[in-house]
Scaffold this active site. Structure first.
Site, short mmCIF file in Angstrom:
data_model
loop_
_atom_site.label_atom_id
_atom_site.label_comp_id
_atom_site.label_asym_id
_atom_site.label_seq_id
_atom_site.Cartn_x
_atom_site.Cartn_y
_atom_site.Cartn_z
N ILE A 22 3.04 1.39 1.65
CA ILE A 22 3.22 0.82 2.98
C ILE A 22 2.00 1.13 3.85
O ILE A 22 1.45 2.23 3.76
CB ILE A 22 4.51 1.41 3.60
CG1 ILE A 22 5.73 0.93 2.80
CG2 ILE A 22 4.65 1.07 5.08
CD1 ILE A 22 7.02 1.70 3.07
N CYS A 23 1.59 0.15 4.68
CA CYS A 23 0.54 0.39 5.68
C CYS A 23 -0.80 0.67 4.98
O CYS A 23 -1.29 -0.18 4.23
CB CYS A 23 0.99 1.53 6.59
SG CYS A 23 -0.05 1.89 8.01
N ILE A 24 -1.38 1.84 5.17
CA ILE A 24 -2.66 2.20 4.53
C ILE A 24 -2.44 2.90 3.19
O ILE A 24 -3.42 3.16 2.45
CB ILE A 24 -3.52 3.07 5.49
CG1 ILE A 24 -4.98 3.20 5.01
CG2 ILE A 24 -2.91 4.45 5.69
CD1 ILE A 24 -5.75 1.91 4.94
#
Lengths: 218, 218
Positions: free
Chosen positions: A133-135
Protein backbone atom coordinates in the site's frame (compact mmCIF):
# COMPACT_ATOMS: atom_id res chain seq x y z
CA UNK A 1 -9.41 -18.95 9.42
CA UNK A 2 -7.09 -17.35 6.87
CA UNK A 3 -4.04 -15.69 8.38
CA UNK A 4 -2.84 -12.45 6.85
CA UNK A 5 0.55 -11.12 7.94
CA UNK A 6 0.75 -7.33 8.24
CA UNK A 7 4.30 -5.94 8.30
CA UNK A 8 4.32 -2.67 10.24
CA UNK A 9 7.28 -0.28 10.16
CA UNK A 10 6.64 1.76 13.31
CA UNK A 11 3.77 4.03 14.31
CA UNK A 12 3.45 7.33 12.45
CA UNK A 13 3.64 8.41 8.81
CA UNK A 14 7.05 10.12 9.02
CA UNK A 15 9.10 7.46 10.81
CA UNK A 16 6.88 4.39 10.68
CA UNK A 17 3.64 2.98 9.32
CA UNK A 18 1.02 5.46 8.16
CA UNK A 19 -1.45 4.87 10.97
CA UNK A 20 -4.67 5.28 8.95
CA UNK A 21 -3.43 2.86 6.29
CA UNK A 22 -2.39 0.32 8.91
CA UNK A 23 -5.72 0.49 10.77
CA UNK A 24 -7.77 0.44 7.54
CA UNK A 25 -5.80 -2.68 6.54
CA UNK A 26 -6.61 -4.37 9.88
CA UNK A 27 -10.27 -3.35 9.51
CA UNK A 28 -10.53 -4.75 5.98
CA UNK A 29 -8.86 -8.02 7.05
CA UNK A 30 -11.21 -8.33 10.02
CA UNK A 31 -14.29 -7.55 7.94
CA UNK A 32 -13.23 -10.23 5.44
CA UNK A 33 -13.33 -12.81 8.23
CA UNK A 34 -9.57 -13.34 8.15
CA UNK A 35 -7.11 -12.97 11.05
CA UNK A 36 -4.43 -10.27 10.97
CA UNK A 37 -0.99 -11.33 12.22
CA UNK A 38 0.95 -8.15 12.99
CA UNK A 39 4.70 -8.25 12.42
CA UNK A 40 7.56 -5.75 12.56
CA UNK A 41 11.34 -5.83 12.47
CA UNK A 42 13.21 -5.29 15.75
CA UNK A 43 15.40 -2.28 14.83
CA UNK A 44 16.18 1.25 16.00
CA UNK A 45 15.33 4.18 13.70
CA UNK A 46 15.43 7.98 13.81
CA UNK A 47 12.42 9.49 15.59
CA UNK A 48 10.43 12.26 13.87
CA UNK A 49 8.31 14.71 15.88
CA UNK A 50 4.96 14.64 14.02
CA UNK A 51 3.97 18.12 15.20
CA UNK A 52 7.09 19.85 13.79
CA UNK A 53 7.89 17.10 11.24
CA UNK A 54 11.55 17.39 12.25
CA UNK A 55 13.88 14.58 13.34
CA UNK A 56 14.45 14.79 17.10
CA UNK A 57 17.90 13.18 17.25
CA UNK A 58 16.39 10.38 19.37
CA UNK A 59 15.81 6.76 18.35
CA UNK A 60 12.68 4.61 18.51
CA UNK A 61 12.33 0.86 18.08
CA UNK A 62 10.16 -0.21 15.15
CA UNK A 63 8.73 -3.33 16.83
CA UNK A 64 7.96 -1.51 20.10
CA UNK A 65 6.25 1.40 18.32
CA UNK A 66 4.36 -0.87 15.89
CA UNK A 67 2.99 -2.68 18.96
CA UNK A 68 0.89 0.45 19.58
CA UNK A 69 -1.04 -0.14 16.34
CA UNK A 70 -1.30 -3.87 17.12
CA UNK A 71 -2.52 -3.31 20.71
CA UNK A 72 0.49 -5.37 21.85
CA UNK A 73 -0.39 -8.42 19.72
CA UNK A 74 2.66 -8.43 17.44
CA UNK A 75 5.66 -10.64 16.61
CA UNK A 76 9.17 -9.97 15.45
CA UNK A 77 9.10 -10.58 11.69
CA UNK A 78 12.23 -12.73 12.02
CA UNK A 79 10.23 -15.32 14.00
CA UNK A 80 7.57 -15.89 11.34
CA UNK A 81 7.81 -17.78 8.06
CA UNK A 82 5.59 -18.08 5.00
CA UNK A 83 4.24 -21.48 6.04
CA UNK A 84 2.41 -19.74 8.92
CA UNK A 85 0.68 -17.18 6.68
CA UNK A 86 -1.84 -17.26 3.83
CA UNK A 87 -1.10 -13.74 2.59
CA UNK A 88 1.10 -10.76 3.47
CA UNK A 89 0.25 -7.04 3.46
CA UNK A 90 2.60 -4.05 3.82
CA UNK A 91 0.88 -0.75 4.70
CA UNK A 92 2.67 2.47 3.71
CA UNK A 93 4.16 5.44 5.50
CA UNK A 94 7.77 6.61 5.26
CA UNK A 95 8.68 3.72 7.55
CA UNK A 96 8.10 1.33 4.64
CA UNK A 97 10.66 3.19 2.52
CA UNK A 98 13.08 4.09 5.36
CA UNK A 99 12.89 1.15 7.80
CA UNK A 100 11.68 -1.89 5.86
CA UNK A 101 14.04 -0.94 3.04
CA UNK A 102 16.33 1.93 2.05
CA UNK A 103 14.36 3.09 -1.01
CA UNK A 104 13.87 6.57 0.50
CA UNK A 105 17.64 7.06 0.65
CA UNK A 106 19.01 4.85 -2.13
CA UNK A 107 16.15 4.59 -4.65
CA UNK A 108 16.40 1.59 -7.00
CA UNK A 109 19.86 0.75 -5.55
CA UNK A 110 18.32 0.32 -2.10
CA UNK A 111 18.33 -2.83 0.02
CA UNK A 112 15.59 -4.52 2.05
CA UNK A 113 15.76 -5.18 5.80
CA UNK A 114 16.99 -8.83 5.94
CA UNK A 115 14.09 -10.37 7.90
CA UNK A 116 11.52 -8.60 5.71
CA UNK A 117 13.41 -9.63 2.56
CA UNK A 118 13.43 -13.27 3.66
CA UNK A 119 9.67 -13.34 4.40
CA UNK A 120 8.69 -11.50 1.20
CA UNK A 121 10.82 -13.89 -0.89
CA UNK A 122 9.36 -16.92 0.89
CA UNK A 123 5.81 -15.70 0.22
CA UNK A 124 6.58 -15.03 -3.44
CA UNK A 125 8.21 -18.44 -3.85
CA UNK A 126 5.19 -20.11 -2.24
CA UNK A 127 2.91 -18.17 -4.65
CA UNK A 128 1.03 -16.67 -1.70
CA UNK A 129 -0.54 -13.24 -2.30
CA UNK A 130 1.32 -10.10 -1.25
CA UNK A 131 -0.26 -6.64 -1.07
CA UNK A 132 1.63 -3.35 -0.76
CA UNK A 133 0.00 0.00 0.00
CA UNK A 134 1.12 3.59 -0.69
CA UNK A 135 4.97 3.66 -0.89
CA UNK A 136 5.34 0.06 0.37
CA UNK A 137 5.50 -1.29 -3.22
CA UNK A 138 9.08 0.04 -3.09
CA UNK A 139 9.88 -2.83 -0.69
CA UNK A 140 8.50 -5.38 -3.17
CA UNK A 141 10.28 -3.66 -6.07
CA UNK A 142 13.64 -3.97 -4.30
CA UNK A 143 12.94 -7.50 -3.04
CA UNK A 144 11.45 -8.99 -6.20
CA UNK A 145 12.02 -6.56 -9.10
CA UNK A 146 15.05 -8.23 -10.63
CA UNK A 147 13.76 -11.81 -10.32
CA UNK A 148 10.04 -11.44 -11.02
CA UNK A 149 9.52 -8.03 -12.70
CA UNK A 150 6.18 -7.62 -10.88
CA UNK A 151 3.56 -5.07 -11.89
CA UNK A 152 3.22 -2.49 -9.11
CA UNK A 153 1.65 0.92 -8.52
CA UNK A 154 2.53 3.84 -6.29
CA UNK A 155 -0.14 5.98 -7.98
CA UNK A 156 0.96 8.57 -10.52
CA UNK A 157 4.17 10.20 -9.26
CA UNK A 158 6.54 10.06 -12.26
CA UNK A 159 9.84 10.19 -10.40
CA UNK A 160 8.88 7.43 -7.96
CA UNK A 161 7.43 5.35 -10.82
CA UNK A 162 10.75 5.64 -12.70
CA UNK A 163 12.67 4.49 -9.62
CA UNK A 164 10.28 1.52 -9.30
CA UNK A 165 10.88 0.67 -12.99
CA UNK A 166 14.65 0.91 -12.47
CA UNK A 167 14.44 -2.06 -10.07
CA UNK A 168 13.17 -4.24 -12.92
CA UNK A 169 9.55 -3.94 -11.76
CA UNK A 170 6.85 -2.52 -14.06
CA UNK A 171 5.01 0.51 -12.71
CA UNK A 172 1.33 0.85 -13.65
CA UNK A 173 -0.41 4.21 -12.98
CA UNK A 174 -3.50 3.84 -10.79
CA UNK A 175 -6.09 6.18 -9.20
CA UNK A 176 -6.56 6.26 -5.42
CA UNK A 177 -9.88 4.41 -5.52
CA UNK A 178 -8.44 1.43 -7.40
CA UNK A 179 -5.65 -1.14 -7.18
CA UNK A 180 -3.28 -2.93 -9.54
CA UNK A 181 -3.10 -6.71 -9.50
CA UNK A 182 -0.29 -8.78 -11.00
CA UNK A 183 -2.17 -12.07 -11.30
CA UNK A 184 0.86 -14.11 -12.33
CA UNK A 185 2.73 -13.22 -9.13
CA UNK A 186 -0.35 -12.60 -6.94
CA UNK A 187 0.86 -9.11 -6.08
CA UNK A 188 -1.67 -6.34 -5.31
CA UNK A 189 -0.91 -2.64 -4.80
CA UNK A 190 -2.90 0.55 -4.24
CA UNK A 191 -1.79 4.22 -3.95
CA UNK A 192 -3.64 5.23 -0.72
CA UNK A 193 -1.95 8.35 0.73
CA UNK A 194 0.44 8.62 -2.23
CA UNK A 195 -2.68 10.22 -3.77
CA UNK A 196 -5.47 10.35 -1.16
CA UNK A 197 -6.63 13.73 0.09
CA UNK A 198 -8.60 12.22 2.97
CA UNK A 199 -8.97 9.08 5.04
CA UNK A 200 -12.29 8.27 3.33
CA UNK A 201 -10.52 8.38 -0.04
CA UNK A 202 -7.64 6.20 1.16
CA UNK A 203 -10.11 3.70 2.61
CA UNK A 204 -11.76 2.93 -0.75
CA UNK A 205 -8.63 1.60 -2.47
CA UNK A 206 -7.29 -0.12 0.64
CA UNK A 207 -10.54 -2.00 1.23
CA UNK A 208 -10.63 -3.18 -2.40
CA UNK A 209 -6.95 -4.15 -2.42
CA UNK A 210 -7.20 -6.14 0.81
CA UNK A 211 -10.34 -7.93 -0.41
CA UNK A 212 -8.58 -8.81 -3.69
CA UNK A 213 -5.53 -10.07 -1.78
CA UNK A 214 -7.67 -12.37 0.34
CA UNK A 215 -9.53 -13.58 -2.77
CA UNK A 216 -6.17 -14.56 -4.30
CA UNK A 217 -5.47 -17.00 -1.44
CA UNK A 218 -5.67 -20.46 -3.01
CA UNK B 1 -18.94 21.62 5.95
CA UNK B 2 -19.66 20.48 9.50
CA UNK B 3 -16.63 20.57 11.79
CA UNK B 4 -16.23 17.79 14.33
CA UNK B 5 -13.57 18.20 17.02
CA UNK B 6 -11.77 14.99 17.98
CA UNK B 7 -9.90 15.15 21.29
CA UNK B 8 -6.97 12.74 21.21
CA UNK B 9 -5.05 11.75 24.35
CA UNK B 10 -1.81 10.48 22.81
CA UNK B 11 -1.09 7.56 20.46
CA UNK B 12 -1.50 4.06 21.87
CA UNK B 13 -4.09 2.29 24.01
CA UNK B 14 -2.03 2.15 27.22
CA UNK B 15 -0.81 5.75 27.46
CA UNK B 16 -2.91 7.58 24.90
CA UNK B 17 -5.79 7.23 22.45
CA UNK B 18 -6.74 3.74 21.38
CA UNK B 19 -5.45 3.96 17.80
CA UNK B 20 -8.16 1.86 16.13
CA UNK B 21 -10.93 3.83 17.85
CA UNK B 22 -9.33 7.14 16.86
CA UNK B 23 -8.88 6.14 13.21
CA UNK B 24 -12.36 4.59 12.99
CA UNK B 25 -13.72 7.88 14.35
CA UNK B 26 -11.85 9.88 11.70
CA UNK B 27 -13.08 7.46 9.02
CA UNK B 28 -16.72 7.73 10.10
CA UNK B 29 -16.48 11.54 10.21
CA UNK B 30 -14.92 11.64 6.74
CA UNK B 31 -17.49 9.23 5.29
CA UNK B 32 -20.28 11.41 6.73
CA UNK B 33 -18.94 14.34 4.70
CA UNK B 34 -17.88 16.27 7.80
CA UNK B 35 -14.41 17.60 8.61
CA UNK B 36 -12.45 16.24 11.58
CA UNK B 37 -10.58 18.82 13.66
CA UNK B 38 -7.99 16.96 15.72
CA UNK B 39 -7.16 18.37 19.14
CA UNK B 40 -5.05 17.31 22.10
CA UNK B 41 -3.80 18.84 25.33
CA UNK B 42 -0.14 19.88 25.52
CA UNK B 43 1.04 17.84 28.55
CA UNK B 44 3.68 15.28 29.52
CA UNK B 45 2.59 11.80 30.60
CA UNK B 46 4.21 8.49 31.54
CA UNK B 47 5.22 6.41 28.53
CA UNK B 48 4.13 2.76 28.32
CA UNK B 49 6.04 0.25 26.18
CA UNK B 50 3.24 -1.46 24.19
CA UNK B 51 5.23 -4.66 23.66
CA UNK B 52 5.84 -5.30 27.37
CA UNK B 53 2.89 -3.19 28.61
CA UNK B 54 5.19 -1.75 31.30
CA UNK B 55 5.83 1.92 32.08
CA UNK B 56 9.30 2.87 30.84
CA UNK B 57 10.02 5.67 33.30
CA UNK B 58 10.20 8.10 30.35
CA UNK B 59 7.70 10.83 29.45
CA UNK B 60 5.88 11.55 26.18
CA UNK B 61 3.94 14.65 25.17
CA UNK B 62 0.24 14.02 24.46
CA UNK B 63 -0.06 16.66 21.70
CA UNK B 64 3.14 15.54 19.94
CA UNK B 65 2.16 11.86 20.03
CA UNK B 66 -1.46 12.53 19.02
CA UNK B 67 -0.05 14.36 15.97
CA UNK B 68 0.95 10.91 14.66
CA UNK B 69 -2.72 9.88 14.40
CA UNK B 70 -3.61 13.28 12.91
CA UNK B 71 -0.78 13.18 10.34
CA UNK B 72 0.46 16.48 11.83
CA UNK B 73 -2.86 18.31 11.35
CA UNK B 74 -3.70 18.96 15.01
CA UNK B 75 -4.21 21.88 17.40
CA UNK B 76 -3.68 22.38 21.10
CA UNK B 77 -7.12 21.97 22.66
CA UNK B 78 -6.57 25.21 24.62
CA UNK B 79 -6.62 27.21 21.35
CA UNK B 80 -10.05 26.00 20.21
CA UNK B 81 -13.49 26.97 21.49
CA UNK B 82 -17.00 25.62 20.98
CA UNK B 83 -17.92 28.37 18.50
CA UNK B 84 -15.46 26.81 16.03
CA UNK B 85 -16.98 23.31 16.24
CA UNK B 86 -20.33 21.70 15.44
CA UNK B 87 -19.73 18.57 17.50
CA UNK B 88 -17.04 17.00 19.67
CA UNK B 89 -15.89 13.37 19.88
CA UNK B 90 -13.58 11.72 22.42
CA UNK B 91 -12.15 8.34 21.37
CA UNK B 92 -11.08 5.95 24.14
CA UNK B 93 -7.88 4.33 25.29
CA UNK B 94 -6.33 4.63 28.75
CA UNK B 95 -5.19 8.13 27.73
CA UNK B 96 -8.80 9.29 28.00
CA UNK B 97 -8.96 8.13 31.64
CA UNK B 98 -5.34 8.95 32.57
CA UNK B 99 -4.49 12.10 30.56
CA UNK B 100 -7.77 13.84 29.70
CA UNK B 101 -8.94 13.24 33.26
CA UNK B 102 -7.84 11.33 36.35
CA UNK B 103 -10.69 8.80 36.40
CA UNK B 104 -8.21 5.89 36.13
CA UNK B 105 -6.56 6.96 39.39
CA UNK B 106 -9.30 8.79 41.32
CA UNK B 107 -12.54 7.28 40.00
CA UNK B 108 -15.61 9.46 40.59
CA UNK B 109 -13.48 11.90 42.64
CA UNK B 110 -11.27 12.55 39.61
CA UNK B 111 -10.71 15.86 37.85
CA UNK B 112 -10.63 16.78 34.16
CA UNK B 113 -7.64 18.35 32.37
CA UNK B 114 -8.50 22.10 32.47
CA UNK B 115 -8.50 22.82 28.70
CA UNK B 116 -10.56 19.71 28.00
CA UNK B 117 -12.97 20.58 30.81
CA UNK B 118 -13.45 24.10 29.44
CA UNK B 119 -14.19 22.86 25.88
CA UNK B 120 -16.53 20.07 27.01
CA UNK B 121 -18.48 22.51 29.21
CA UNK B 122 -18.67 25.07 26.39
CA UNK B 123 -20.03 22.43 23.99
CA UNK B 124 -22.61 21.24 26.53
CA UNK B 125 -23.70 24.81 27.28
CA UNK B 126 -24.07 25.50 23.54
CA UNK B 127 -26.16 22.30 23.22
CA UNK B 128 -23.76 20.96 20.60
CA UNK B 129 -23.48 17.15 20.39
CA UNK B 130 -20.70 15.35 22.24
CA UNK B 131 -19.75 11.72 21.68
CA UNK B 132 -17.53 9.61 23.92
CA UNK B 133 -16.16 6.19 23.02
CA UNK B 134 -14.95 3.26 25.18
CA UNK B 135 -13.71 4.65 28.54
CA UNK B 136 -13.91 8.31 27.37
CA UNK B 137 -17.43 8.69 28.86
CA UNK B 138 -15.52 8.94 32.16
CA UNK B 139 -14.32 12.38 31.01
CA UNK B 140 -17.91 13.49 30.39
CA UNK B 141 -19.05 11.96 33.68
CA UNK B 142 -16.49 13.98 35.64
CA UNK B 143 -17.06 17.15 33.59
CA UNK B 144 -20.86 17.11 33.43
CA UNK B 145 -22.16 14.49 35.86
CA UNK B 146 -23.03 16.75 38.76
CA UNK B 147 -24.63 19.51 36.64
CA UNK B 148 -26.41 17.56 33.91
CA UNK B 149 -26.67 13.93 35.09
CA UNK B 150 -26.17 12.70 31.51
CA UNK B 151 -26.96 9.17 30.38
CA UNK B 152 -23.71 7.42 29.43
CA UNK B 153 -22.44 3.94 28.64
CA UNK B 154 -19.09 2.23 29.05
CA UNK B 155 -20.64 -1.12 28.11
CA UNK B 156 -21.39 -3.63 30.86
CA UNK B 157 -18.52 -3.51 33.39
CA UNK B 158 -20.28 -3.19 36.76
CA UNK B 159 -17.47 -1.56 38.72
CA UNK B 160 -16.82 1.11 36.09
CA UNK B 161 -20.57 1.70 35.69
CA UNK B 162 -20.87 2.28 39.46
CA UNK B 163 -18.03 4.79 39.36
CA UNK B 164 -19.78 6.58 36.47
CA UNK B 165 -23.02 6.66 38.50
CA UNK B 166 -21.14 8.05 41.51
CA UNK B 167 -20.35 11.19 39.49
CA UNK B 168 -24.08 11.94 39.21
CA UNK B 169 -24.26 10.53 35.67
CA UNK B 170 -26.63 7.67 34.80
CA UNK B 171 -24.96 4.60 33.36
CA UNK B 172 -26.94 2.62 30.77
CA UNK B 173 -25.67 -0.88 29.79
CA UNK B 174 -25.07 -1.23 26.05
CA UNK B 175 -23.74 -3.93 23.68
CA UNK B 176 -20.65 -3.26 21.53
CA UNK B 177 -22.65 -2.93 18.32
CA UNK B 178 -24.92 -0.19 19.68
CA UNK B 179 -24.72 3.24 21.31
CA UNK B 180 -26.57 5.17 24.00
CA UNK B 181 -27.95 8.61 23.21
CA UNK B 182 -29.03 11.17 25.79
CA UNK B 183 -31.25 13.27 23.53
CA UNK B 184 -31.83 16.03 26.08
CA UNK B 185 -28.10 16.75 26.38
CA UNK B 186 -27.12 15.52 22.90
CA UNK B 187 -24.58 13.11 24.36
CA UNK B 188 -23.75 9.87 22.54
CA UNK B 189 -21.58 7.00 23.84
CA UNK B 190 -20.58 3.52 22.68
CA UNK B 191 -18.51 0.77 24.37
CA UNK B 192 -16.02 -0.05 21.54
CA UNK B 193 -12.96 -1.80 23.06
CA UNK B 194 -14.53 -1.83 26.53
CA UNK B 195 -16.33 -4.85 24.98
CA UNK B 196 -15.06 -5.41 21.44
CA UNK B 197 -13.09 -8.56 20.70
CA UNK B 198 -11.94 -7.31 17.31
CA UNK B 199 -11.54 -4.16 15.25
CA UNK B 200 -14.48 -5.15 13.04
CA UNK B 201 -16.66 -5.39 16.15
CA UNK B 202 -15.48 -2.03 17.49
CA UNK B 203 -16.11 -0.41 14.11
CA UNK B 204 -19.84 -1.20 14.10
CA UNK B 205 -20.72 0.78 17.23
CA UNK B 206 -18.27 3.60 16.49
CA UNK B 207 -19.67 4.13 12.99
CA UNK B 208 -23.23 4.25 14.33
CA UNK B 209 -22.32 6.55 17.23
CA UNK B 210 -20.45 9.01 15.00
CA UNK B 211 -23.31 9.08 12.50
CA UNK B 212 -25.81 9.73 15.31
CA UNK B 213 -23.59 12.52 16.69
CA UNK B 214 -23.45 14.24 13.31
CA UNK B 215 -27.24 13.82 12.90
CA UNK B 216 -27.71 15.64 16.23
CA UNK B 217 -26.00 18.78 14.89
CA UNK B 218 -28.74 21.37 14.60
Amino acid sequence: MKKVGVILSGCGVRDGSEIHEAVLTLLAIGRSGAKAVCLAPDMEVNEVNHLTMQETGEKRNVLVEAARIARGDISDVKDVNAAELDALILPGGFGAAKNLCSFAYDGPQGSVQPDVLRLVKEMALAKKPICAICIAPSVLALALGRDLAPQLTIGTDTETAEAINATGSKHVPCPVSEFVVDREHKIVSTPAYMLAGSIAEAAVGIEKAVQETIKLIS
